[in-house]
Every structure is written in C-alpha cells, then in structure tokens.
Write an enzyme that holds these catalytic residues in place. Structure first.
Site, mmCIF file in Angstrom:
data_model
loop_
_atom_site.group_PDB
_atom_site.id
_atom_site.type_symbol
_atom_site.label_atom_id
_atom_site.label_comp_id
_atom_site.label_asym_id
_atom_site.label_seq_id
_atom_site.Cartn_x
_atom_site.Cartn_y
_atom_site.Cartn_z
ATOM 1 N N GLU A 148 0.870 -1.188 0.000
ATOM 2 C CA GLU A 148 0.000 0.000 0.000
ATOM 3 C C GLU A 148 0.900 1.230 0.000
ATOM 4 O OE1 GLU A 148 -3.230 0.083 -0.098
ATOM 5 O OE2 GLU A 148 -3.871 -1.901 0.549
ATOM 6 N N CYS B 194 -2.422 9.611 2.510
ATOM 7 C CA CYS B 194 -2.125 8.908 1.251
ATOM 8 C C CYS B 194 -3.253 9.117 0.250
ATOM 9 C CB CYS B 194 -1.876 7.422 1.500
ATOM 10 S SG CYS B 194 -3.225 6.614 2.375
HETATM 11 P P1 NDP Z 1 8.304 5.042 4.363
HETATM 12 O O1 NDP Z 1 8.231 4.282 3.093
HETATM 13 O O2 NDP Z 1 9.454 5.937 4.590
HETATM 14 O O3 NDP Z 1 8.248 4.051 5.619
HETATM 15 C C1 NDP Z 1 7.196 3.133 5.797
HETATM 16 C C2 NDP Z 1 7.639 2.078 6.772
HETATM 17 O O4 NDP Z 1 8.650 1.269 6.181
HETATM 18 C C3 NDP Z 1 8.250 2.649 8.064
HETATM 19 O O5 NDP Z 1 7.871 1.843 9.147
HETATM 20 C C4 NDP Z 1 9.718 2.516 7.771
HETATM 21 O O6 NDP Z 1 10.500 2.486 8.924
HETATM 22 C C5 NDP Z 1 9.781 1.208 7.046
HETATM 23 N N1 NDP Z 1 10.994 1.000 6.250
HETATM 24 C C6 NDP Z 1 11.894 1.913 5.815
HETATM 25 N N2 NDP Z 1 12.863 1.312 5.088
HETATM 26 C C7 NDP Z 1 12.573 -0.004 5.068
HETATM 27 C C8 NDP Z 1 13.186 -1.140 4.468
HETATM 28 N N3 NDP Z 1 14.293 -1.048 3.745
HETATM 29 N N4 NDP Z 1 12.603 -2.344 4.641
HETATM 30 C C9 NDP Z 1 11.469 -2.461 5.352
HETATM 31 N N5 NDP Z 1 10.837 -1.426 5.944
HETATM 32 C C10 NDP Z 1 11.386 -0.203 5.807
HETATM 33 O O7 NDP Z 1 6.918 5.824 4.455
HETATM 34 P P2 NDP Z 1 6.474 6.886 5.524
HETATM 35 O O8 NDP Z 1 6.492 6.296 6.894
HETATM 36 O O9 NDP Z 1 7.213 8.152 5.279
HETATM 37 O O10 NDP Z 1 4.922 7.076 5.125
HETATM 38 C C11 NDP Z 1 4.515 7.946 4.145
HETATM 39 C C12 NDP Z 1 4.171 7.198 2.865
HETATM 40 O O11 NDP Z 1 3.191 6.219 3.152
HETATM 41 C C13 NDP Z 1 3.537 8.099 1.822
HETATM 42 O O12 NDP Z 1 4.065 7.811 0.548
HETATM 43 C C14 NDP Z 1 2.060 7.717 1.884
HETATM 44 O O13 NDP Z 1 1.360 8.012 0.712
HETATM 45 C C15 NDP Z 1 2.148 6.274 2.182
HETATM 46 N N6 NDP Z 1 0.898 5.793 2.756
HETATM 47 C C16 NDP Z 1 0.118 4.945 2.020
HETATM 48 C C17 NDP Z 1 -1.087 4.511 2.511
HETATM 49 C C18 NDP Z 1 -1.932 3.530 1.764
HETATM 50 O O14 NDP Z 1 -2.795 2.909 2.393
HETATM 51 N N7 NDP Z 1 -1.762 3.329 0.476
HETATM 52 C C19 NDP Z 1 -1.595 4.982 3.824
HETATM 53 C C20 NDP Z 1 -0.692 5.835 4.509
HETATM 54 C C21 NDP Z 1 0.514 6.229 3.980
HETATM 55 P P3 NDP Z 1 11.144 3.864 9.483
HETATM 56 O O15 NDP Z 1 10.007 4.821 9.657
HETATM 57 O O16 NDP Z 1 11.712 3.420 10.764
HETATM 58 O O17 NDP Z 1 12.129 4.323 8.466
#
Ligand code: NDP
Length: 507
Positions: free
Chosen positions: A253, A287
């Site tokens: 997602e 999002c």
């Molecule tokens: P990120 O992609 O930066 O992070 C998402 C999660 O992935 C965090 O828990 C992060 O940890 C973790 N993560 C980071 N690097 C890795 C890796 N290499 N392997 C596995 N996990 C990893 O997104 P954001 O937290 O900044 O969220 C914003 C984004 O989420 C926007 O693009 C938004 O549109 C999307 N979003 C989509 C939704 C949907 O339902 N389609 C709903 C809500 C948001 P850490 O934070 O510790 O880096």
C-alpha cells in the site's frame, strides 16, 4: 524513512543512542520516550514466538477470536482519549483528528471480527459437470504469522487495516511501526495484550518491533507467512526485493497523487469544502488526500473563489483551535517548498500562500492554480497542505489528466448527474462521488491502489482474504460414472467424455 530535511525543531530527528532511539513530539522537538533498535536476531526471535502464539490463536476458531477481538475493541474505545493523546504527541495532529482515526479503526476491527467466518470459513462450491461425483469445498486458513510495516501519518488507522484483518483471519502479527510513532505501536499491542489477559490468556499474538528501516528489512527476511507494507513507493520496492529472497508474499500500500474532479453540475460549496479538507487536513499528510483538482472552465471562477475563502480560514498550529498540526516528518518541509518553488518558476499562480507558507515545523495552506502539468506539484506526491487547481475545458480532459500519473490510489468526483460515470473511467482503487475519502470509512469496501500506489487490498472481504491462503478440497462422494483419471481408463471412457464435452461446451 530517510531523515534528511530541515528539522521541525532543534534536534527533532530521532537520535540513535547505542541501540535506542527517541520518539519526539514534532511540535516541540521534545523527547517523549526512547525505544530499542531491534536487530535481525531479535526480530527473528519475535517471529518464532509469534509462530507459537499463532497456533493457540488459530485454535480459538472464528467464534473465539471474534469474542477476544471484541474485548480489544471495547478496551480501545474505553481508552480512546488516552490513545488519542499518544497519537497526537507523536504525530502533532490535533486530538480530534487522532480520535477520528481511532473511531474508524475500531469500526474496521468490529467488521473484520464479525465477518471473518462468513468470508473465510469452509464453504461448499459447485463441483461442476465433470467432477459431479465430488463434494468440493473451499476455505481460507491463516498464514500463521503476518509481518506488518506501517507509516507514521495515520499510525493507528493505516496499520490497523492490516493488523485487524490479519488477526481476524487467524494470524499472529509482528508489527513494525514507523520510527516516528513507536509509542502508538506499543499502545495498540499493549491494549490487545490487556484484553487477552483480562480474558485469562497471556499469548504474544500481537507483538511490536521498533527501529529504523533495517528493522523493517529484517522483518521482511524473517520468514513471516506474509508481509503487509504501507509506506512510500520507493520503500515498497525495497520491501519487495527483501521479501523475494524467501518468496514471502507481499501486500503493498503506497502513496498517491489523488485527483478531485469538479464537473459543471457540481455542488460547488461541497466540492470546495472537500478540496480544502481533503487536501489540507492532517497537514496534507494523507495517502488518499486531495493533491490535484481539475475544475471545468464554466464553473472554475466560482469554485476557485470558494476554495480560496475556505483555505484562508484554515490554520496550522499546536493550539487546540488549530485545524492541523506540523509536518510530522521534517524532511517533508523541503519537499513541499521545492514543489511550490518549481510550480511558481514554471508559471503557476499562488492564490493562497506561497513560499512563505513553509515555516518549520508548520506549512500553512497553499493553493496554486495554472500549474503546468510537468511541475513536481503535479507529478510527485506532495504530502503537505498544498493543492493545485487547474482549469480544464470539460470532464473528458479532467479524466485524461487525472489518469496521467503512475499512481492510482483514490479520487473524488463532484457532479450531480455524471459522478459514477466519471468514476468508472478513473484508473485507481477507490473513488468518492460527491464526497472525499469516504470509501476509507466503509469497512465492507476494499482499500488499495494500482500502479505506483501498490497492489493487494486491506479492508472488506478482499482485505480478509489477503491474510489467508485459499485451500481447495475435493472429497469423492461416489465412484465416477466415467473414469478418466486413471491408467486403467479405456478408450470407451474417453469417447464418452469427449462426446459429453462436445454436447455441453461445443455448441
Ligand atoms: P516510508 O516508506 O518511509 O516508511 C514506511 C515504513 O517502512 C516505516 O515503518 C519505515 O520504517 C519502514 N521501512 C523503511 N525502510 C525499510 C526497508 N528497507 N525495509 C522495510 N521497511 C522499511 O513511508 P512513511 O512512513 O514516510 O509514510 C509515508 C508514505 O506512506 C507516503 O508515501 C504515503 O502516501 C504512504 N501511505 C500509504 C497509505 C496507503 O494505504 N496506500 C496509507 C498511509 C501512507 P522507518 O520509519 O523506521 O524508516
């Protein structure tokens, strides 16, 4: 998440101290609490524990799980204000926005628990002509352990779209919240553990691991039965690569660039209200938030007047009367500023705000018009309280431009007569007609995107099936009248079955 932008406040980025990091209040930069950075060894141990708990959880059956998830639901409601405080302190969002997130999550939890048996329980299906001697049944057993990786923007509602449905389907869950919202992750898991304990059970069915991207990557490689990721498209790609090593199935997602279309027969007050709330609530960090508005020429002036008036009345801040809070992730300030600059340089006009609207840790509302379609404010996810409003000659052109993006998450259409017709032509997972984001609050509807917005679905029946594997079973009721699946079949049997197929399917 990479933390590279302007900090929201001095030292507002999470700091790693040994094997710990700090969760901060983005409004003040104050440390709320510190959490461990879990390494792969720890993550793997949690997944092994979860595997043991998964056996117990599966044994509870649909009815037992429904009861226990019901206890969790009630406790979440009882602690609503307390949990909203945790959400508000880690994200900076107003308390009522945090409460709304919890309310929606609780409603989804109730739906998932209530409908899991109907959707996933064993049921009979027609065996068909050729296998009419068989009783055919289908069921959806759980994977065992599901890994959930969540973002920070809706730290309850978004991961609960996976957690609640995965639990209702019979899985144990290991949850890695964003590094910005570890306290919310723990609050959810603690509430669940308390609900289980109150019912006399002490089982690690929902556990939390904390840390940065490496911790998330370790969860991807830990051997979970499925990994549900919500976050950015770039991280989604990395998650898929890590999961590919073990052929771990994934639910992805990701972000969006959601359009809102205003047709000539639209209720302009409602459309303007939706554009401003959909684009700016939660500081635009949604999002499925509105990012691009396309309004047809005949009503464009009137619509813009209404949008401008509403956006002028909206204010960012930390006080209780503010409409939205700070940018939760400091790096986002640079992204928004860069998009405003790029659009203005290319000839866009600012009707509300402009470069001066970006004042860390807040961004005040920005409304841009006449924005060239190759501007980053149109082509890239903004995740800030900025909307672009472009005029188009007709709905046809609005549809073309709405679809001209690699993303395909949600959309809104305002039209008295043609809303559903326009909706059907949009390349995206969800559309609200004469509303905005309403689909997310309907538990029976699947939620998810296409293209760069990802694949797979949370919520609804699809969301339950996402956390289970189809298992087909046939049981012979009587010997087949024509036996062809044996080396002892004769030529006569083959002649008879081909004659039968010719008669039934060949005409
Ligand atoms: P990120 O992609 O930066 O992070 C998402 C999660 O992935 C965090 O828990 C992060 O940890 C973790 N993560 C980071 N690097 C890795 C890796 N290499 N392997 C596995 N996990 C990893 O997104 P954001 O937290 O900044 O969220 C914003 C984004 O989420 C926007 O693009 C938004 O549109 C999307 N979003 C989509 C939704 C949907 O339902 N389609 C709903 C809500 C948001 P850490 O934070 O510790 O880096």
């Amino acid at each position: 998440m990479t933390q590279t932008g302007t900090p929201a406040a001095p030292d507002a980025q999470p700091s790693v101290a040994g094997a710990r990091f700090d969760s901060l209040d983005p409004r003040t930069g104050e440390v709320i609490k510190s959490y461990p950075v879990h390494d792969a060894e720890h993550v793997n141990a949690m997944v092994v524990r979860a595997g043991e708990a998964a056996g117990w959880w599966a044994e509870q059956g649909f009815a037992g799980r429904r009861t226990l998830l019901g206890q969790w639901r009630k406790l979440l409601v009882k602690r609503l204000d307390q949990l909203a405080e945790v959400v508000s302190s880690e994200t900076g969002k107003p308390l009522d926005d945090a409460r709304l997130e919890l309310v929606l999550a609780v409603d989804h939890l109730a739906w998932a628990a209530r409908h899991a048996e109907r959707v996933l329980g064993r049921r009979k299906v027609g065996a068909g002509l050729l296998m009419s001697n068989q009783r055919a049944t289908l069921s959806y057993p759980p994977f065992g352990v599901v890994g959930v990786i969540g973002p920070w923007n809706y730290p309850v509602f978004t991961p609960m779209g996976s957690i609640a449905y995965a639990l209702a389907a019979g899985n144990a869950v290991v949850f890695k919240p964003s590094e910005l919202t570890p306290g919310v992750g723990h609050a959810l898991a603690d509430t669940f553990a308390d609900a289980l304990r109150a019912a006399g059970h002490d089982q690690p069915v929902l556990q939390v691991v904390t840390g940065f991207g490496e911790t998330g990557a370790a969860l991807c490689r830990s051997g979970v039965g499925k990994l549900a990721f919500t976050g950015s498209t770039a991280t989604g790609r990395r998650v898929m690569v890590a999961c590919a090593e073990n052929l771990t199935p994934v639910l992805i997602e990701c972000g969006g660039k959601d359009p809102l279309i205003v047709d000539a027969d639209a209720d302009l007050d409602a459309a303007a209200d939706a554009a401003v709330w959909g684009g700016m609530s939660n500081a635009g960090q949604t999002c499925v938030g509105v990012e691009r508005v396309y309004v047809v020429e005949p009503v464009a002036d009137e619509f813009l007047r209404r949008v401008v008036a509403r956006a002028h009345a909206v204010r960012a801040g930390a006080d209780p009367s503010a409409d939205f809070g700070p940018m939760t992730m400091p790096a986002q300030l640079d992204v928004v500023a860069g998009q405003v600059r790029d659009a203005l340089d290319k000839g866009a006009h600012a009707l509300v705000g402009g470069m001066a609207s970006v004042r860390a840790p807040y961004v005040e509302p920005v409304v841009l018009t006449d924005v060239p379609e190759d501007s980053t404010a149109i082509t890239q996810e903004t995740f800030g309280p900025l909307i672009t409003v472009n005029r188009v000659p007709d709905a046809e052109e609005a549809i073309t431009r709405a679809n001209a993006t690699a993303y395909g998450l949600g959309a809104s259409v305002f039209s008295a007569k043609h809303g559903e017709e326009i909706a059907a032509r949009l390349r995206c997972g969800m559309v609200a007609v004469n509303g905005v984001i309403t689909f997310a609050g309907v538990p029976a509807l699947p939620f998810g995107g296409v293209g760069d917005s990802g694949f797979g679905r949370i919520h609804g029946e699809d969301g339950l099936r996402e956390f289970a594997r189809a298992q087909a079973v046939t049981r012979q009721r009587f010997a087949p009248p024509i036996s062809v699946m044996t080396f002892t079949r004769g030529k006569r049997s083959m002649r008879r079955i081909i004659a039968l197929v010719r008669a039934v399917h060949g005409r």
